[in-house]
Write a protein that holds these residues in place. Structure first.
Motif, mmCIF file in Angstrom:
data_model
loop_
_atom_site.group_PDB
_atom_site.id
_atom_site.type_symbol
_atom_site.label_atom_id
_atom_site.label_comp_id
_atom_site.label_asym_id
_atom_site.label_seq_id
_atom_site.Cartn_x
_atom_site.Cartn_y
_atom_site.Cartn_z
ATOM 1 N N SER A 28 0.150 -7.381 12.223
ATOM 2 C CA SER A 28 0.959 -6.181 12.453
ATOM 3 C C SER A 28 1.699 -5.774 11.185
ATOM 4 O O SER A 28 1.825 -4.585 10.886
ATOM 5 N N GLN A 29 2.165 -6.760 10.415
ATOM 6 C CA GLN A 29 2.825 -6.447 9.146
ATOM 7 C C GLN A 29 1.822 -5.818 8.181
ATOM 8 O O GLN A 29 2.125 -4.844 7.486
ATOM 9 N N GLY A 30 0.604 -6.359 8.158
ATOM 10 C CA GLY A 30 -0.428 -5.815 7.297
ATOM 11 C C GLY A 30 -0.777 -4.384 7.662
ATOM 12 O O GLY A 30 -0.978 -3.538 6.783
ATOM 13 N N SER A 31 -0.823 -4.095 8.969
ATOM 14 C CA SER A 31 -1.102 -2.734 9.419
ATOM 15 C C SER A 31 -0.019 -1.780 8.932
ATOM 16 O O SER A 31 -0.310 -0.661 8.503
ATOM 17 N N GLY A 32 1.225 -2.237 8.968
ATOM 18 C CA GLY A 32 2.322 -1.406 8.476
ATOM 19 C C GLY A 32 2.213 -1.129 6.988
ATOM 20 O O GLY A 32 2.464 -0.004 6.527
ATOM 21 N N VAL A 33 1.796 -2.142 6.211
ATOM 22 C CA VAL A 33 1.614 -1.972 4.768
ATOM 23 C C VAL A 33 0.528 -0.936 4.485
ATOM 24 O O VAL A 33 0.673 -0.064 3.621
ATOM 25 N N LEU A 34 -0.554 -1.007 5.237
ATOM 26 C CA LEU A 34 -1.656 -0.057 5.046
ATOM 27 C C LEU A 34 -1.226 1.368 5.394
ATOM 28 O O LEU A 34 -1.629 2.325 4.727
ATOM 29 N N CYS A 35 -0.423 1.497 6.452
ATOM 30 C CA CYS A 35 0.064 2.833 6.810
ATOM 31 C C CYS A 35 0.989 3.386 5.732
ATOM 32 O O CYS A 35 0.981 4.582 5.449
ATOM 33 N N LEU A 36 1.789 2.512 5.116
ATOM 34 C CA LEU A 36 2.643 2.952 4.009
ATOM 35 C C LEU A 36 1.792 3.490 2.859
ATOM 36 O O LEU A 36 2.166 4.446 2.175
ATOM 37 N N ALA A 37 0.632 2.869 2.656
ATOM 38 C CA ALA A 37 -0.218 3.246 1.529
ATOM 39 C C ALA A 37 -0.810 4.641 1.679
ATOM 40 O O ALA A 37 -1.314 5.209 0.700
ATOM 41 N N ILE A 38 -0.746 5.217 2.867
ATOM 42 C CA ILE A 38 -1.257 6.579 3.066
ATOM 43 C C ILE A 38 -0.446 7.581 2.242
ATOM 44 O O ILE A 38 -0.861 8.726 2.059
ATOM 45 N N VAL A 39 0.678 7.128 1.691
ATOM 46 C CA VAL A 39 1.482 7.984 0.816
ATOM 47 C C VAL A 39 0.679 8.433 -0.406
ATOM 48 O O VAL A 39 1.079 9.367 -1.111
ATOM 49 N N GLY A 40 -0.460 7.814 -0.640
ATOM 50 C CA GLY A 40 -1.348 8.296 -1.699
ATOM 51 C C GLY A 40 -1.711 9.753 -1.521
ATOM 52 O O GLY A 40 -1.940 10.478 -2.495
ATOM 53 N N GLY A 41 -1.745 10.202 -0.263
ATOM 54 C CA GLY A 41 -2.019 11.614 0.022
ATOM 55 C C GLY A 41 -0.911 12.536 -0.446
ATOM 56 O O GLY A 41 -1.108 13.753 -0.542
ATOM 57 N N ALA A 42 0.268 11.965 -0.724
ATOM 58 C CA ALA A 42 1.384 12.746 -1.273
ATOM 59 C C ALA A 42 1.368 12.731 -2.793
ATOM 60 O O ALA A 42 1.623 13.753 -3.438
ATOM 61 N N ILE A 43 1.064 11.565 -3.379
ATOM 62 C CA ILE A 43 1.217 11.375 -4.821
ATOM 63 C C ILE A 43 0.033 11.913 -5.624
ATOM 64 O O ILE A 43 0.195 12.682 -6.584
ATOM 65 N N ILE A 44 -1.173 11.526 -5.246
ATOM 66 C CA ILE A 44 -2.352 11.874 -6.056
ATOM 67 C C ILE A 44 -2.624 13.381 -6.075
ATOM 68 O O ILE A 44 -2.902 13.943 -7.143
ATOM 69 N N PRO A 45 -2.544 14.100 -4.930
ATOM 70 C CA PRO A 45 -2.722 15.557 -5.021
ATOM 71 C C PRO A 45 -1.685 16.232 -5.920
ATOM 72 O O PRO A 45 -2.008 17.205 -6.614
ATOM 73 N N LEU A 46 -0.451 15.721 -5.909
ATOM 74 C CA LEU A 46 0.579 16.287 -6.774
ATOM 75 C C LEU A 46 0.200 16.114 -8.240
ATOM 76 O O LEU A 46 0.327 17.042 -9.047
ATOM 77 N N PHE A 47 -0.298 14.908 -8.589
ATOM 78 C CA PHE A 47 -0.734 14.672 -9.968
ATOM 79 C C PHE A 47 -1.953 15.524 -10.316
ATOM 80 O O PHE A 47 -2.064 16.014 -11.440
ATOM 81 N N GLN A 48 -2.855 15.722 -9.354
ATOM 82 C CA GLN A 48 -4.001 16.578 -9.657
ATOM 83 C C GLN A 48 -3.560 18.028 -9.825
ATOM 84 O O GLN A 48 -4.118 18.760 -10.639
ATOM 85 N N GLY A 49 -2.547 18.440 -9.053
ATOM 86 C CA GLY A 49 -1.992 19.776 -9.250
ATOM 87 C C GLY A 49 -1.429 19.941 -10.655
ATOM 88 O O GLY A 49 -1.624 20.980 -11.309
ATOM 89 N N MET A 50 -0.741 18.894 -11.148
ATOM 90 C CA MET A 50 -0.209 18.935 -12.513
ATOM 91 C C MET A 50 -1.342 19.015 -13.536
ATOM 92 O O MET A 50 -1.262 19.763 -14.526
ATOM 93 N N LEU A 51 -2.406 18.235 -13.281
ATOM 94 C CA LEU A 51 -3.557 18.284 -14.180
ATOM 95 C C LEU A 51 -4.200 19.668 -14.168
ATOM 96 O O LEU A 51 -4.591 20.198 -15.213
#
Length: 413
Positions: free
Chosen positions: A359-382
């Motif tokens: 269950s802790q691992g599942s929570g960590v993986l859900c936190l990692a979905i924040v990549g959908g916030a960070i990477i598109p922003l960086f691609q927008g900058m690029l």
């Protein structure tokens, strides 16, 4: 006959085997809805970019706020689901998401980009609760050996939602906005009806799920003397979290910029409303690929399938970057086919053999979905800095890491 399923903690399922099929069928509606809502952002980005005269970086704040909710809300959502149970957690998530959709009305009335971003955050918070509740629920309902296949199959209905959403958005948002010369207020008001309809659908689903009789999963502490090992001590879980981060980020970044990419005169020169229809090929490919992948992974190791798909996705993005016209257009759209099995496969590979730390691992993986916030922003900058075509080098790097995870990083300690 009651069954017991061990997913790390001692898991008891108070239902007959026959009820698993009904439960999984019911859950597919949730996967469909959050796929639909998430993909609608790909229509919202070019629309609000025009309404508020935004550059790419500013427009990508839509995804930053939406997927940022996963990072901020996943942990409290996990605690909420633990307290309420999976079914009540699902109902709560649907209600919160419906409230987020309703907030689009005052945001449009005020012509406020900030209020739109706030509404998206509330909407995504509800979707986060659904993700935290539904993904492990699907994993638990059945044979652990076929968890990847089962989660991939239900995720196919997530892709069905992403395939339908572009048509919905093209008709009710982009075609209306481009059909006549509208002032700023009229342009902003275009989003009211679509999101009011979504609020109604989410509210109806909340009512339905509050009445359904679903298998009840009770998590209990294992009666083990030694201390529970932290999920973060498992190498394949930590590397899997990075893989989820880059996968979601890469997929979302590509989808977010598809309308603009297809509108480029060197690619297809399509109007926004026309380009939106082609987004369905990107997400539709993911849907088809998940049905195929669900069958393939019954015979082929999940890690090998993941690595192959990552290699193909990276190659197609590079072809799109280095070409023009129809070749560039269809190459970038075909990436969706190979994105198909990545999320559920990474998710299930990362959770293997975590024992009480699942269950802790599942929570960590859900936190990692924040990549959908960070990477598109960086691609927008690029895109603002070096141009739209060259900015797609970022998703290529993301797929390169996923290739590594499928071949090496997913191996157990």
């Amino acid at each position: 006959m009651a069954s017991s399923i061990n997913t790390g903690a001692t898991v008891q399922v108070a239902a007959t085997e026959g009820k698993y099929g009904f439960a999984l069928t019911s859950l597919t509606s949730l996967f469909f809805m959050w796929g639909f809502i998430t993909c609608l952002n790909d229509i919202l980005i070019p629309h609000l970019k025009g309404v508020f005269s935004l550059n790419y970086t500013q427009a990508m704040l839509i995804q930053f706020c939406f997927f940022g909710a996963y990072f901020l809300v996943s942990v409290p959502a996990g605690q909420l689901v633990k307290k309420l149970g999976y079914q009540r957690g699902i109902v709560t998530g649907l209600v919160v998401a419906a409230i987020g959709c309703l907030l689009f009305y005052p945001a449009a009335a005020a012509i406020s980009y900030g209020l739109f971003l706030g509404a998206l955050f509330v909407l995504a918070s509800g979707i986060t609760v659904l993700q935290v509740a539904a993904n492990p629920y699907v994993t638990a309902l059945g044979n652990p050996e076929t968890a990847s296949s089962r989660l991939t199959l239900t995720q196919a209905f997530n892709s069905l939602g992403t395939t339908v959403a572009p048509f919905f958005g093209a008709v009710l948002i982009l075609s209306v906005a481009s059909g006549a010369a509208l002032d700023a207020q009229a342009e902003a008001d275009v989003v009211k009806l679509p999101y009011l309809l979504l609020a109604g659908m989410l509210g109806l689903l909340a009512l339905v799920f509050s009445k359904l009789s679903l298998p009840v999963i009770h998590s209990q502490e294992d009666a083990v003397a030694e201390p529970v090992r932290s999920a973060l001590s498992y190498r394949h879980l930590v590397l899997g979290a990075v893989a989820i981060f880059v996968y979601v980020g890469g997929e979302v970044a590509i989808g977010s910029l598809l309308v603009n990419f297809l509108g480029d005169d060197k690619v297809a020169g399509l109007a926004e409303a026309d380009a939106a229809h082609y987004i369905a090929y990107y997400w539709g490919g993911a849907m088809v690929g998940r049905f195929i992948g669900s069958a393939v992974m019954q015979k082929v190791a999940a890690g090998k399938v993941l690595a192959f798909n990552a290699l193909m996705a990276a190659a197609l993005v590079m072809v799109a970057m280095g070409s023009e016209g129809q070749l560039a257009m269809w190459s970038i759209l075909a990436v969706g086919l190979f994105n198909s099995i990545m999320f559920p496969t990474i998710f299930s590979l990362a959770l293997r053999d975590l024992g009480p730390a699942t269950s802790q691992g599942s929570g960590v993986l859900c936190l990692a979905i924040v990549g959908g916030a960070i990477i598109p922003l960086f691609q927008g900058m690029l895109a603002d800095g070096v141009g739209l075509h060259l900015s797609f080098v970022l998703p290529v790097l993301c797929y390169g890491y996923i290739l590594f995870y499928g071949l090496r990083g997913s191996r157990l300690d």
